[in-house]
Every structure is written in C-alpha cells, then in structure tokens.
Design a protein around this motif. Structure first.
Motif: not given
Length: 602
Positions: A249-259
């Motif tokens: 989930e944290n990886e997905n959050r970081l991915k969303n932040v970057l995106e």
C-alpha cells in the motif's frame, strides 16, 4: 535435545537458588531492621518515662551525692526495664550506671550515640560489648531539668534474641531451599522434556516463514507456554502478511504521489540506467515510460543539453542546475535540477541521481506579459502626453492669437488630458483589484431596481446614437454582491455595447435566476448583456480580457477606450467567484454571459 534438557534443568535450579538466597537476605535484613527499630522506639519511650517520673529535685548539689542518687535510681530502673541505665552529664561525665561504678567509667562525650543525640535529639548505636561478649543496642536522649540535671539518659539492651531469630530464619530458609532444589530438578526435567517435542515443529515452521512462506502454521494444541509460543509464531506469520500488504500500500501511495507531482522526476542509477520515471516526466519528454525504464539515459533521444547535464551529474556527484529548452513534443523551457543520492549520507555509497524537471514556460509567459504590460502602459501614456505637448507648443509659438485655432487646440488638449486621466484611473483600479487591496463588501442587493438605476445612467449616452437600451430583470430577485463592483461590471459592459453599436442599434440587459431547487430557491444568477454591434472576430475572442488588447485599435482610440475595461470586468467577476464568457459574430453582435453565486462565504 538431551543437552538442552540438562542445561534447562540447571538453569531452573540456579534461578530458584538465586531467588531464594536473595529473598532470604532481604527478609533477614528486613526482620533485623524491624526488630531493631521496635527496640529503639521502646527504649526511647522508656527514657521519656524515666525523665517524667524521676524525682529530679532529690538530686544533690554535690557530685558525690549526684552519683549516689543516680546510681541507685539506675539500678532500680534497670531491674524494672531489663536494660542497662546510664546517666551522663552534659560534658560526658557518667553520674550514674546500673552495671558499673561511675568513677571507674570513661568520659562518654565522644560515644556515637551521645554525639547523635546531641545533634539530632536522639542517638542510637549497635556495639559489641567486651564485658558481655555480645552486641548491644545503645539509645541516648538529651535531658534538660535545670537546675537539677543537664545531660543524657542512655539505655543499653542486648540484641541476642534478634540475632537468634535471624539464625533460625536462615535455618528454615536453607532447609526449604534444599527441598526446592530437589523439586525444581524434577519439575525442570519434566518441563524440558515437554519443551523438546513441540520445539522441533516450531523451528521447522520458523524456517519456512523466514523463506517468505507465510502460509505455514504451527499445529500445536497444547495451551501451555509452548502452545502460546506456537500461537505467537502463527500470529507473527499473520502480522508479516499484514505488514507486506501495508508495504505494498505504501508503495502504491508513493507511486500515486510521484504520478501526480507537477514536476517531472527521473531516477538514474550509478551505471546510467533509468530506474524510475513519473507521469509528468513522460508528458514533458513525450516518451512513454516503457520506452525509458531500464534503458541507458544516453540512448534516449533527447536534447543534447539535458543528456550532457545528466552525464555531468553522474560524474561529479554534486547538485547541478540549468535551464534547458526542448522542442519535442512541443517547445518548452525547463528548469532541470540534478540531485545526487547517497545512501546513509556516505559519499562512498553513491545511489545515482534524481533529475527534477520543472516547466517554466508558463512563468516565462507571465514575465513576457508583464513586460508587454509595461510597454503598453508606456505607449498609452506617451500618446496623449505627446499630443498635449505638441498642441501646447503650437499655441505657444503664436497660434493662440487665432481664436478658432486656439479653441480647437485647447479642446484637443482637454480631450487628451481626459483620456490620460481615464487611463491612469483604470490602471490604478486594475492594480487595486489584482492585488486585492480593496476587499469586497458583500450585502443583499435587490437586482430589479439596482440594474434599472445603473442602466439609466447610460441612457443619455445611448440616446445620442439613438440606441434602444432594454432591461429585463424579474422583481423580487436578490443576490449577495458588492454593489459598487457589480455596478462597475454592468456599466463597463453596457458602455462597451453602446460604443461599438452603430446608430439605431439595440443593447439588452437580461438578468435571470439559475439552478432552481425544488423549494423554489436559486443558487446562481445569470447576467446577459448583448448588443447588435460590429462583433468580435473569432481569433480575437480568447484575448479580449487581456490588458490593453484591442480588436480594432483605431476604433478604440476614437471611442476613448483605454483597453482595460474588460480586464477589470474579468477580475471583478472572479472576485465574486463567478464566470464570464463571450459569444460574438461579425456584423451581428456580441453577448457577454456572467454567472455568479447568490450567496458568498464571508
């Protein structure tokens, strides 16, 4: 497992022995301290009773008489209290003792119990008696019975009973410890035997979990400590599974932040391979992520300046910044920052670089608009000033003697000064609106009478061109607005309609409610100002709200416009949290549609 059983048994026995020994020492000390404290309190109480009951007035004035009287009293008191009684004068001289003749005794001023009594009002000390060959407790209390006696009364009592009780306690503890050792050995062996069987299962499951097999579980039905350990292993496996889900989930959050970042980000590892690209970087470069990841940055077809900057960042391992212009997929001016990454802040452990790209095109466009605004202001101010100066010089050179010429030139000077005054006023007004130095004062406005009275101001001007000025506003229509600013919006747009509509034309002002609810309320109002004027070309519509932008410059100058009216209207509508749009057709006319909310948050 046999060695484990033996070691576990020995550990249990040692732990029990240590705990019992420590407990025994603590109990013995507490027992002794409690008994000594009780003795001290009793002896102190007896000294106070002696002081209160003794006939001090019978003490003689001579030292021999004092010793005789106090020695006799000490003997009597010793028989009744069971303790040695001593009367000591303030200077340390012994005047009476139940066990010894006072003249044969040393000065007691430096005895510890006397020193403590002198300092604290009560002194106690335990000493070994060479005469009785046992430990004695001495308690002394200062006594003041002026003029009969000034000094100390001391009681001494043997503590052999206390020491005997402690020895008995140690005997009981030692015997209990031996019995416990035997019992602990049997129990420890049994426990060790029960531990070894399920431990093999737990060890096997733990190894499987360490290899990321989180589905493996311990099958132990016992409810003892080993069973609890098995449950803990199973719980740990569940927790690890939850934690892995949280990591994802944290990886997905970081991915969303970057995106969703507004800046483009590219991560390049020390070997020059691209390992991360966000959506904005993909948009800026015009290359899909799948064509960038895992490729060498030098293989990506991009501007030479950017590739050179990335290479320099990898070589120097320091922060670099530059502005780069790219021309694909469109021309953009980028601010590129190359940031080196070091793991744990150690320069030897270089982790690559981050390439941060910020699109400066919009900022540069605003700067260009600012420069154009300054140039336009200078030009607009220069034109009337030059006209005023030129005609004034002509008048000064002799034209003032010709009344017709002088009047004509003075009228031109007056008109140009009026135009200059309007221009300066509009510039100041626009500046105040943009900087929000004058906050809007919202209040309920009854729109039917308000719009009617506002438009009536321009009827004389419309009558000069025989323009029909029509107003359509329902009665009992209200909205929250700043009256002065709303009036300024209507006057500017209606005045423009009159100026750009030929003689005999039509200008309409229509106001109507919007977004009606089931209760009959409305959330917005729509203001439409239309004319039958010359219209605006379609290519010019996106720019008509820019400052000093004119569709027909010659027509605008002849009408006295400053080029700031529509820009002011746009800012005032935005201040009312509304929207404005324009529809126009050449030769047919123009419609301005404004929508503003009825209620505003203060």
């Amino acid at each position: 497992m046999k060695k484990f059983k033996v070691r576990l048994t020995i550990i249990f026995i040692v732990l029990i022995g240590l705990s019992m020994t420590i407990s025994g020492l603590y109990m013995a000390q507490m027992f002794q301290k409690t008994h000594i404290t009780a003795l001290e309190e009793n002896m102190t109480r007896e000294i106070n009773i002696i002081n209160d009951t003794l006939s001090w007035d019978q003490v003689g004035t001579r030292e021999e008489d004092e010793m005789q009287f106090l020695s006799n009293e000490a003997s009597l008191l010793s028989k009744s209290s069971g303790a040695r009684v001593t009367f000591i004068r303030q200077d340390g001289k012994v005047l009476g003792d139940s066990d010894h003749t006072p003249n044969t005794m040393d000065n007691h001023l430096n005895r510890l119990e006397i020193v403590k009594a002198k300092e604290k009002g009560l002194g106690s000390e335990i000493r070994y008696s060479n005469t009785l060959h046992e430990n004695m407790l001495y308690v002394a209390v200062p006594i003041s019975n002026t003029p009969h006696f000034e000094g100390y009364i001391r009681l001494a009592m043997s503590i052999s009973k206390v020491e005997h009780s402690i020895r008995s306690l140690w005997f009981v503890l030692t015997m209990g410890l031996l019995v416990l050792f035997v019992i602990a050995g049997i129990i420890s062996y049994r426990i060790a035997h029960n531990l070894t069987r399920p431990l093999e299962k737990i060890t096997r499951v733990a190894n499987q979990i360490s290899h990321m097999n989180y589905r493996s579980r311990v099958d132990i039905k016992n409810k003892d400590e080993i069973g609890q350990l098995g449950i803990a292993i199973n719980t740990m496996a569940d927790s690890l599974q939850v934690q892995m889900n949280q990591i994802h989930e944290n990886e997905n959050r970081l991915k969303n932040v970057l995106e969703h970042m507004i800046n483009g980000i590219i991560m390049v590892d020390p070997s020059g391979r691209i390992v991360l690209v966000n959506k904005m970087a993909e948009n800026i470069l015009g290359i899909e992520t799948k064509h960038l990841l895992s490729r060498q940055f030098s293989d990506v077809k991009q501007q030479y300046e950017m590739i050179k900057l990335i290479k320099e960042g990898l070589d120097k391992k320091e922060l670099l910044r530059d502005e780069v212009t790219i021309y694909f997929p469109e021309e953009r001016l980028l601010e590129v920052n190359v940031v080196p990454m070091f793991w744990e802040e150690e320069e030897e452990d270089f982790g690559g670089i981050l390439v941060l790209m910020q699109d400066l095109s919009a900022i540069r466009r605003l700067e260009r608009m600012r420069s154009e605004f300054v140039a336009n202001v200078s030009h607009e101010l220069k034109t009337p000033i030059a006209a005023v100066k030129g005609f004034a010089e002509t008048l000064l050179s002799g034209a003032v003697s010709d009344p017709n010429t002088a009047n004509s030139f003075l009228q031109i000077i007056y008109d140009e000064s009026e135009r200059l005054n309007r221009l300066i006023g509009d510039i100041l007004e626009l500046s105040k609106i943009e900087s929000k130095r004058v906050p809007l004062q919202f209040s309920p406005v009854e729109l039917h009478s308000f719009v009617g009275s506002t438009v009536d101001v321009l009827r004389t001007e419309a009558g000069k061109k025989q323009i029909d000025l029509q107003v359509s506003v329902p009665e009992q229509l209200y909205a929250e607005a700043d009256e002065d600013r709303l009036r300024q919006i209507i006057l500017n747009l209606v005045s423009n309609g009159i100026n750009y509509t030929p003689d005999g034309g039509l200008v309409k002002v229509i106001l109507e409610p919007m977004d009606m609810t089931d209760d009959g309320d409305y959330e917005k109002i729509r203001l439409i100002i239309s004319d039958t004027g010359i219209g605006i070309p379609k290519a010019d519509l996106p720019r008509i709200f820019e400052r000093f932008y004119r569709v027909d410059k010659a027509r605008s100058r002849s009408s006295g416009g400053t080029g700031l009216g529509l820009s002011i209207v746009k800012h005032l509508v935005d201040s009312h949290e509304g929207t404005i749009r324009v529809e126009s057709e050449i030769g047919v006319g123009t419609r301005f549609i404004i929508e503003i909310p009825v209620v505003h948050e203060q």
